[in-house]
Design a protein around this motif. Structure first.
Motif, PDB file in Angstrom:
ATOM      1  N   UNK A 105      -6.965   0.361   9.660  1.00 26.68           N
ATOM      2  CA  UNK A 105      -6.237   0.231   8.398  1.00 26.68           C
ATOM      3  C   UNK A 105      -5.485   1.528   8.062  1.00 26.68           C
ATOM      4  N   UNK A 106      -6.150   2.679   8.227  1.00 22.65           N
ATOM      5  CA  UNK A 106      -5.529   3.969   7.905  1.00 22.65           C
ATOM      6  C   UNK A 106      -4.296   4.194   8.777  1.00 22.65           C
ATOM      7  N   UNK A 107      -4.423   3.848  10.063  1.00 19.00           N
ATOM      8  CA  UNK A 107      -3.334   4.000  11.022  1.00 19.00           C
ATOM      9  C   UNK A 107      -2.147   3.110  10.656  1.00 19.00           C
ATOM     10  N   UNK A 108      -2.455   1.894  10.194  1.00 18.54           N
ATOM     11  CA  UNK A 108      -1.386   0.901   9.968  1.00 18.54           C
ATOM     12  C   UNK A 108      -0.845   0.902   8.542  1.00 18.54           C
ATOM     13  N   UNK A 109      -1.394   1.755   7.687  1.00 19.47           N
ATOM     14  CA  UNK A 109      -0.924   1.787   6.293  1.00 19.47           C
ATOM     15  C   UNK A 109      -0.520   3.182   5.849  1.00 19.47           C
ATOM     16  N   UNK A 110       0.075   3.930   6.778  1.00 21.96           N
ATOM     17  CA  UNK A 110       0.559   5.258   6.403  1.00 21.96           C
ATOM     18  C   UNK A 110       1.838   5.161   5.581  1.00 21.96           C
ATOM     19  N   UNK A 111       2.550   4.051   5.750  1.00 19.23           N
ATOM     20  CA  UNK A 111       3.816   3.868   5.034  1.00 19.23           C
ATOM     21  C   UNK A 111       3.776   2.588   4.210  1.00 19.23           C
ATOM     22  N   UNK A 112       4.500   2.607   3.107  1.00 20.34           N
ATOM     23  CA  UNK A 112       4.512   1.467   2.199  1.00 20.34           C
ATOM     24  C   UNK A 112       5.245   0.282   2.852  1.00 20.34           C
ATOM     25  N   UNK A 113       4.614  -0.894   2.813  1.00 16.74           N
ATOM     26  CA  UNK A 113       5.224  -2.088   3.398  1.00 16.74           C
ATOM     27  C   UNK A 113       6.377  -2.614   2.559  1.00 16.74           C
ATOM     28  N   UNK A 114       6.477  -2.120   1.336  1.00 14.07           N
ATOM     29  CA  UNK A 114       7.543  -2.579   0.437  1.00 14.07           C
ATOM     30  C   UNK A 114       8.785  -1.685   0.540  1.00 14.07           C
ATOM     31  N   UNK A 115       8.604  -0.341   0.463  1.00 15.23           N
ATOM     32  CA  UNK A 115       9.778   0.561   0.435  1.00 15.23           C
ATOM     33  C   UNK A 115       9.848   1.504   1.629  1.00 15.23           C
ATOM     34  N   UNK A 116       8.780   1.583   2.433  1.00 20.69           N
ATOM     35  CA  UNK A 116       8.832   2.415   3.637  1.00 20.69           C
ATOM     36  C   UNK A 116       8.486   3.888   3.435  1.00 20.69           C
ATOM     37  N   UNK A 117       8.208   4.305   2.211  1.00 18.10           N
ATOM     38  CA  UNK A 117       7.833   5.711   1.974  1.00 18.10           C
ATOM     39  C   UNK A 117       6.386   5.977   2.378  1.00 18.10           C
ATOM     40  N   UNK A 118       6.089   7.270   2.615  1.00 17.99           N
ATOM     41  CA  UNK A 118       4.710   7.649   2.960  1.00 17.99           C
ATOM     42  C   UNK A 118       3.775   7.298   1.804  1.00 17.99           C
ATOM     43  N   UNK A 119       2.605   6.758   2.148  1.00 23.35           N
ATOM     44  CA  UNK A 119       1.600   6.449   1.118  1.00 23.35           C
ATOM     45  C   UNK A 119       0.572   7.570   1.079  1.00 23.35           C
ATOM     46  N   UNK A 212     -10.619  -6.947  12.762  1.00 28.17           N
ATOM     47  CA  UNK A 212     -11.062  -7.011  11.347  1.00 28.17           C
ATOM     48  C   UNK A 212     -11.392  -8.432  10.917  1.00 28.17           C
ATOM     49  N   UNK A 213     -12.144  -9.140  11.761  1.00 21.36           N
ATOM     50  CA  UNK A 213     -12.502 -10.516  11.408  1.00 21.36           C
ATOM     51  C   UNK A 213     -13.768 -10.561  10.568  1.00 21.36           C
ATOM     52  N   UNK A 214     -13.797 -11.508   9.655  1.00 22.90           N
ATOM     53  CA  UNK A 214     -15.022 -11.861   8.926  1.00 22.90           C
ATOM     54  C   UNK A 214     -15.347 -13.270   9.409  1.00 22.90           C
ATOM     55  N   UNK A 215     -16.353 -13.371  10.267  1.00 24.92           N
ATOM     56  CA  UNK A 215     -16.689 -14.658  10.870  1.00 24.92           C
ATOM     57  C   UNK A 215     -17.552 -15.483   9.908  1.00 24.92           C
TER      58      UNK A 215
END
Ligand SMILES: NC(=O)C1=CN([C@@H]2O[C@H](COP(=O)(O)OP(=O)(O)OC[C@H]3O[C@@H](n4cnc5c(N)ncnc54)[C@H](O)[C@@H]3O)[C@@H](O)[C@H]2O)C=CC1
Ligand SMILES: [Mg+2]
Ligand SMILES: [Zn+2]
Length: 276
Positions: A105-119, A212-215
């Motif tokens: 999650x940390x790796x894939x959410x470094x940037x905002x999915x809406x505007x692209x800026x660093x989070x 990241x599955x919840x079985x």
């Protein structure tokens, strides 16, 4: 019984504690395992993408260093999470499974999915934040249904081309938007083997950190139809008699638990316990 491992959001400005290092090649480990004194680990030449405090093991704080790539650390090697699940201590596997999900999650959410800026990391909360958008992103969990279908003494097991040679398992699939757990289960069974089921019963759940599955595990009875395998996804599916089963999935998986529970009930044996 108190648990040895509890998750928590810890302040990364505090010194000390243990740390695990995770790269695309897995977790760093040496003869003492995958936990290292954090201050020592941070002095190594590592390309750290993010640091998160993830919880307490036997009362001691544990941190994750999520790395851009695997680097050489003298006396150490890298090993994937699956290997830790198969041969390691279950508590350590739980620590690493959680670390892997936070790391992904940390790796894939470094940037905002809406505007692209660093989070930025939100203190005291497991969230990444974009100020201009006022948007928070939390670790992703993907609900997945897994079901053992039975017909008296027979159980339906299938093979994916990705499985180890010879192994057969229960059917599984990810929930899609708009579905209940039952809708998903019925759709997945239709898609994968074209049969109908009835009397769906929930048996238990398991975190499956790949990635990241919840079985959510179920038992269902056969209601009709002939097996037709879904092209590319299902290599073979068959009814197996409980007295004559093929090689089965690893003992810690919920797939194996669903099979073992039914076989135990059928044969009047003691029921297994679902691994956490
Ligand atoms: N713990 C256990 O005993 C078992 C766990 N599993 C897990 O269950 C999950 C689902 O099983 P599969 O048969 O692989 O799923 P599936 O039958 O839905 O097929 C996989 C396909 O779903 C799509 N997909 C991938 N990630 C997704 C997501 N997050 N949300 C929605 N769709 C997605 C892709 O097109 C992929 O090819 C997997 O994570 C698998 O590892 C499966 C069997 C046993
Ligand atoms: Mg599937
Ligand atoms: Zn934004």
């Amino acid at each position: 019984m108190t648990s040895r491992w509890t998750t928590a959001v810890l302040d990364t400005d505090q010194p000390g504690g243990w740390a695990v290092a995770r790269s695309p090649e897995g977790f760093l480990f040496d003869d003492n395992g995958a936990l290292f004194p954090r201050e020592w680990l941070k002095r190594q030449d590592l390309s750290v993408l993010a640091e998160h405090g993830i919880g307490h093991l036997d009362g001691e704080p544990v941190y994750l260093l999520e790395l851009r790539s695997a680097s050489e650390v003298s006396g150490c090697n890298w090993k994937g999470l699956r290997a830790f699940m198969l041969d390691g201590d279950h508590t350590i596997y739980k620590v690493l499974g959680y670390a892997a999900q936070i790391g992904t999650w940390a790796r894939e959410h470094r940037f905002c999915g809406n505007c692209g800026q660093a989070m930025t990391q939100v203190p005291r909360e497991r969230a990444m934040y974009c100020q201009p958008c006022d948007l928070r992103s939390y670790p992703r969990i993907s609900p997945s249904m897994i079901v053992l279908i039975t017909r008296g003494d027979e159980i339906l097991l299938a093979r994916s081309p990705r499985f180890v040679t010879g192994v057969y398992s229960t059917l599984a699939g990810f929930a899609e938007p708009g579905e209940s757990a039952e809708d998903c289960l019925i759709r997945e069974v239709r898609e994968e083997v074209q049969i109908e089921v009835q009397n769906i019963q929930y048996l238990g759940s398991q975190c499956w950190p790949f990635p990241h599955s919840m079985m959510l595990g179920f038992h269902a009875e056969y209601a009709g139809g002939e097996i037709v395998c879904q092209e590319d996804e299902i290599e073979d599916a068959q009814w197996f008699n409980v007295h004559d089963l093929p090689p089965l999935p690893a003992s810690k998986s919920i797939a194996r638990y669903l099979i073992d529970v039914y076989v135990a009930r059928r044969l009047g044996h003691a029921e297994p316990v679902l691994p956490g």
